[in-house]
Scaffold this motif. Sequence first.
Motif, PDB file in Angstrom:
ATOM      1  N   THR A   1       0.639  -1.028  -0.070  1.00 57.43           N
ATOM      2  CA  THR A   1       0.245  -0.002  -0.091  1.00 57.43           C
ATOM      3  C   THR A   1       0.870   1.076   0.198  1.00 57.43           C
ATOM      4  O   THR A   1       0.470   2.274   0.589  1.00 57.43           O
ATOM      5  CB  THR A   1      -0.931   0.320   1.101  1.00 57.43           C
ATOM      6  OG1 THR A   1      -0.201   0.131   2.487  1.00 57.43           O
ATOM      7  CG2 THR A   1      -1.818  -1.287   1.293  1.00 57.43           C
ATOM      8  N   ASN A   2       2.089   1.128  -0.689  1.00 56.17           N
ATOM      9  CA  ASN A   2       3.030   2.316  -0.956  1.00 56.17           C
ATOM     10  C   ASN A   2       3.751   2.164   0.639  1.00 56.17           C
ATOM     11  O   ASN A   2       4.523   3.443   0.918  1.00 56.17           O
ATOM     12  CB  ASN A   2       2.602   3.473  -1.217  1.00 56.17           C
ATOM     13  CG  ASN A   2       1.485   3.498  -2.153  1.00 56.17           C
ATOM     14  OD1 ASN A   2       0.304   3.700  -1.817  1.00 56.17           O
ATOM     15  ND2 ASN A   2       1.935   3.459  -3.544  1.00 56.17           N
ATOM     16  N   ASN A   3       3.660   1.281   1.315  1.00 53.37           N
ATOM     17  CA  ASN A   3       4.374   1.057   2.466  1.00 53.37           C
ATOM     18  C   ASN A   3       5.800   0.532   2.440  1.00 53.37           C
ATOM     19  O   ASN A   3       6.199   0.296   1.185  1.00 53.37           O
ATOM     20  CB  ASN A   3       3.787   0.341   3.707  1.00 53.37           C
ATOM     21  CG  ASN A   3       3.500  -1.098   3.205  1.00 53.37           C
ATOM     22  OD1 ASN A   3       3.064  -1.360   2.154  1.00 53.37           O
ATOM     23  ND2 ASN A   3       3.644  -2.078   4.018  1.00 53.37           N
ATOM     24  N   SER A   4       6.393   0.433   3.565  1.00 53.29           N
ATOM     25  CA  SER A   4       7.863  -0.229   3.434  1.00 53.29           C
ATOM     26  C   SER A   4       7.842  -1.606   2.541  1.00 53.29           C
ATOM     27  O   SER A   4       6.976  -2.506   2.860  1.00 53.29           O
ATOM     28  CB  SER A   4       8.459  -0.564   4.941  1.00 53.29           C
ATOM     29  OG  SER A   4       9.495  -1.293   4.867  1.00 53.29           O
ATOM     30  N   PRO A   5       9.026  -1.730   1.652  1.00 49.89           N
ATOM     31  CA  PRO A   5       9.020  -3.112   0.990  1.00 49.89           C
ATOM     32  C   PRO A   5       9.502  -4.233   1.982  1.00 49.89           C
ATOM     33  O   PRO A   5       9.320  -5.405   1.707  1.00 49.89           O
ATOM     34  CB  PRO A   5      10.296  -2.774   0.205  1.00 49.89           C
ATOM     35  CG  PRO A   5      10.931  -1.599   0.489  1.00 49.89           C
ATOM     36  CD  PRO A   5       9.836  -0.730   1.212  1.00 49.89           C
ATOM     37  N   PHE A   6       9.869  -3.660   3.179  1.00 46.34           N
ATOM     38  CA  PHE A   6      10.304  -4.918   4.185  1.00 46.34           C
ATOM     39  C   PHE A   6       8.875  -5.274   5.069  1.00 46.34           C
ATOM     40  O   PHE A   6       9.323  -5.918   6.075  1.00 46.34           O
ATOM     41  CB  PHE A   6      11.261  -4.311   4.994  1.00 46.34           C
ATOM     42  CG  PHE A   6      12.712  -3.720   4.279  1.00 46.34           C
ATOM     43  CD1 PHE A   6      13.214  -4.949   3.484  1.00 46.34           C
ATOM     44  CD2 PHE A   6      12.741  -2.735   4.127  1.00 46.34           C
ATOM     45  CE1 PHE A   6      13.950  -4.440   2.474  1.00 46.34           C
ATOM     46  CE2 PHE A   6      13.913  -2.052   3.016  1.00 46.34           C
ATOM     47  CZ  PHE A   6      14.560  -3.060   2.493  1.00 46.34           C
ATOM     48  N   ASN A   7       7.710  -4.840   4.714  1.00 44.85           N
ATOM     49  CA  ASN A   7       6.516  -5.354   5.280  1.00 44.85           C
ATOM     50  C   ASN A   7       5.485  -5.478   4.339  1.00 44.85           C
ATOM     51  O   ASN A   7       4.873  -4.541   3.772  1.00 44.85           O
ATOM     52  CB  ASN A   7       6.079  -4.213   6.139  1.00 44.85           C
ATOM     53  CG  ASN A   7       4.658  -4.861   6.958  1.00 44.85           C
ATOM     54  OD1 ASN A   7       4.557  -6.082   7.003  1.00 44.85           O
ATOM     55  ND2 ASN A   7       3.914  -3.861   7.475  1.00 44.85           N
ATOM     56  N   CYS A   8       5.635  -6.712   3.442  1.00 44.49           N
ATOM     57  CA  CYS A   8       4.943  -7.038   2.331  1.00 44.49           C
ATOM     58  C   CYS A   8       4.292  -8.437   2.574  1.00 44.49           C
ATOM     59  O   CYS A   8       3.680  -8.660   1.661  1.00 44.49           O
ATOM     60  CB  CYS A   8       5.818  -6.957   1.315  1.00 44.49           C
ATOM     61  SG  CYS A   8       7.018  -8.535   1.220  1.00 44.49           S
ATOM     62  N   ALA A   9       4.221  -9.060   3.676  1.00 37.45           N
ATOM     63  CA  ALA A   9       3.790 -10.229   3.812  1.00 37.45           C
ATOM     64  C   ALA A   9       3.362 -10.460   5.303  1.00 37.45           C
ATOM     65  O   ALA A   9       3.346  -9.431   5.992  1.00 37.45           O
ATOM     66  CB  ALA A   9       4.620 -11.449   3.344  1.00 37.45           C
ATOM     67  N   HIS A  10       2.862 -11.831   5.767  1.00 38.05           N
ATOM     68  CA  HIS A  10       3.026 -12.062   7.024  1.00 38.05           C
ATOM     69  C   HIS A  10       4.297 -11.659   7.907  1.00 38.05           C
ATOM     70  O   HIS A  10       5.453 -11.896   7.167  1.00 38.05           O
ATOM     71  CB  HIS A  10       2.573 -13.349   7.228  1.00 38.05           C
ATOM     72  CG  HIS A  10       2.460 -13.909   8.660  1.00 38.05           C
ATOM     73  ND1 HIS A  10       3.323 -14.199   9.584  1.00 38.05           N
ATOM     74  CD2 HIS A  10       1.027 -14.289   9.423  1.00 38.05           C
ATOM     75  CE1 HIS A  10       2.722 -14.667  10.673  1.00 38.05           C
ATOM     76  NE2 HIS A  10       1.404 -14.699  10.549  1.00 38.05           N
ATOM     77  N   PRO A  11       4.196 -11.113   9.178  1.00 42.74           N
ATOM     78  CA  PRO A  11       5.440 -10.886   9.796  1.00 42.74           C
ATOM     79  C   PRO A  11       6.578 -11.958   9.788  1.00 42.74           C
ATOM     80  O   PRO A  11       7.700 -11.577   9.577  1.00 42.74           O
ATOM     81  CB  PRO A  11       5.013 -10.747  11.303  1.00 42.74           C
ATOM     82  CG  PRO A  11       3.505 -10.006  11.102  1.00 42.74           C
ATOM     83  CD  PRO A  11       3.081 -11.144  10.006  1.00 42.74           C
ATOM     84  N   LYS A  12       6.189 -13.185   9.865  1.00 41.02           N
ATOM     85  CA  LYS A  12       7.089 -14.119   9.650  1.00 41.02           C
ATOM     86  C   LYS A  12       7.666 -14.353   8.234  1.00 41.02           C
ATOM     87  O   LYS A  12       8.723 -14.853   8.145  1.00 41.02           O
ATOM     88  CB  LYS A  12       6.425 -15.603  10.017  1.00 41.02           C
ATOM     89  CG  LYS A  12       6.189 -15.452  11.749  1.00 41.02           C
ATOM     90  CD  LYS A  12       5.581 -17.068  12.177  1.00 41.02           C
ATOM     91  CE  LYS A  12       5.324 -16.929  13.699  1.00 41.02           C
ATOM     92  NZ  LYS A  12       4.815 -18.218  14.120  1.00 41.02           N
ATOM     93  N   ASP A  13       7.123 -13.793   7.327  1.00 35.78           N
ATOM     94  CA  ASP A  13       7.601 -13.845   5.995  1.00 35.78           C
ATOM     95  C   ASP A  13       8.302 -12.881   5.309  1.00 35.78           C
ATOM     96  O   ASP A  13       8.924 -12.850   4.174  1.00 35.78           O
ATOM     97  CB  ASP A  13       6.381 -14.169   5.011  1.00 35.78           C
ATOM     98  CG  ASP A  13       5.659 -15.433   5.406  1.00 35.78           C
ATOM     99  OD1 ASP A  13       6.389 -16.665   5.721  1.00 35.78           O
ATOM    100  OD2 ASP A  13       4.267 -15.685   4.864  1.00 35.78           O
ATOM    101  N   ASN A  14       8.307 -11.659   6.300  1.00 34.48           N
ATOM    102  CA  ASN A  14       8.821 -10.559   5.921  1.00 34.48           C
ATOM    103  C   ASN A  14      10.458 -10.660   5.577  1.00 34.48           C
ATOM    104  O   ASN A  14      10.921 -11.299   6.271  1.00 34.48           O
ATOM    105  CB  ASN A  14       8.572  -9.423   6.789  1.00 34.48           C
ATOM    106  CG  ASN A  14       6.944  -9.005   6.405  1.00 34.48           C
ATOM    107  OD1 ASN A  14       6.669  -8.855   5.252  1.00 34.48           O
ATOM    108  ND2 ASN A  14       6.330  -8.398   7.391  1.00 34.48           N
TER     109      ASN A  14
END
Length: 554
Positions: free
Chosen positions: A285-298
């Motif tokens: 959502t135009n947010n950080s590329p290091f938060n793109c999935a479930h927290p355990k998959d980031n």
Amino acid sequence: TGYNLVIHFFSDSGDILNKLINNKIKPIEELNGAKETERSIGSNGFAISKKKTTDGKTYLNVNTHQPLEGPFSWYEAHMVSEEGWNMLGALFPGSPFPLIGSNEHLGWTHTYNYPDLVDVYQLEMHPKKKNQYKYDGKWLTLEKGKAKLKIKTFLGIKIPIKKKTYWCKYGPVIKNKSGCFSFHSNALSNISSIDQWYQMNKSDNFSSFKKAVSMVSIPRFNIVYADREDNIFYMSAGKIPIRKGNYKWDQLLPGNTSKTKTQGYQPIESLPQVLNPEHGYIFNTNNSPFNCAHPKDNLKENAYDSTLGYREKENNRSVRFMELIAQYDKLNYKDFLRIKYDAQYPDSLIAPFQLNGVFNIDPNAYPEVKELIEIIQKWDKKGNIDNPSAAYWRVYYEKLTKRAKKEGLYHSDNIDEKIIIETLKETKEYFIKHFNSFKIRLGEYQKHTRGDIELPIRGLEDMIAAMHTAPFKNGKARSVSGESYIMLVRYSDENVELETILPYGESNHPTSKHYTDQMNAYVKQKRKLMTLDKGKIYKNAIKTYHPGGKKQHH
């Protein structure tokens, strides 16, 4: 020419030119560590693997947040060739084919990302010799040229003029009051992105799509992808310079050495990307590329080159999406639609400045605006058309944002209560003046308009179903950007199911019935069924014709 202009816009060339020409970039000696701030452009992309869907299908949400009208508004096209090109999607005027959408095998969308794309240099000019600059210990002369321009006067008359241009080892040169500057943009002398998008259009599986993306020619954008083989993929793409050496790459660079000159671009292996995460979903959502999935998959940010320069953080849409997706072990298509069309903020609002102070004020301490404070404090943070508080919030937020920018508080962690109360008074005056009421619902204030059609519209800025407005008439506002082209796709082994909608219609001509024919469905969160089957399309066509040839009616 139109396509090249679009690429320069997406590569930040225009932004840098504007800052240099208007003397908005301080010389090195005045910087003192200050950083330029970026504005945020919104879009959403979600892909859900069949391991997380109840019907065993793979879902893709193509949902950029662009202007609803103008040169950067989408229109829809379906490209078909005898060589296997079968792509339905959206493009801008000047683009040769869809830039987002789906073919019969796979699909993708883009969202805006914010890596550090442009290097800006301050040239060291000769103290006596005009147009000479130092480079690796030698004095070189700026290359001169002339640009032919046409200036349009207020009478509509176009006057041809010639303007001097300068070029150096780094790129174009801009002279302003502070000195001479240059910059390197990935759009300079580069139009290869047109080939990458073409190859993405023609891809028939993830391997061929990845090969196309590996060209790394598109200037920027996140990619959110899904296909019929149940691959889901995220990448924060960009033609980002390779930067080596102990320089502050995100600031103004010394323009007297080849050590700061762009030598090449980061390969695909260096860019953040996730393929088929364990928990079955990706998003941006135009947010950080290091938060793109479930927290355990980031991804881990420290695993990537810091000179990539990503500036994104979290926003209301990313926080809200995480709240919603966490509610489902598996979701069905209605759940998917519920998330896609969500018009609610998270409990604590995110903004460049501290925005939540109004929710903690004692209404009894301010009798003059007590009623308005209570209306806002009772708000459920939703932006539906019947919402009793959202219209007041929208006006209050816009006025507070304007005040914060004016007083240098736009990035402040604390907005004084005095300013909040003064802004509330302005908001109250606005509604008394234009509506003479404190019983205005969002749909009475906010409209979706074209021609003589005026419909209530939902959504607020930075909601998942976002809507930005501009002044309209009689105190009302009209939608101008946000939910633009929408394509929802369900992939399975046997089929590709497609639904799309445009904010107004496919035509930009007021006399066409397609000028407004999608408006009602759009405001009701409905879509039209689409197909990639050429036979079905021709069978149901109202009219077919060959450009320049005789029209055939069916």
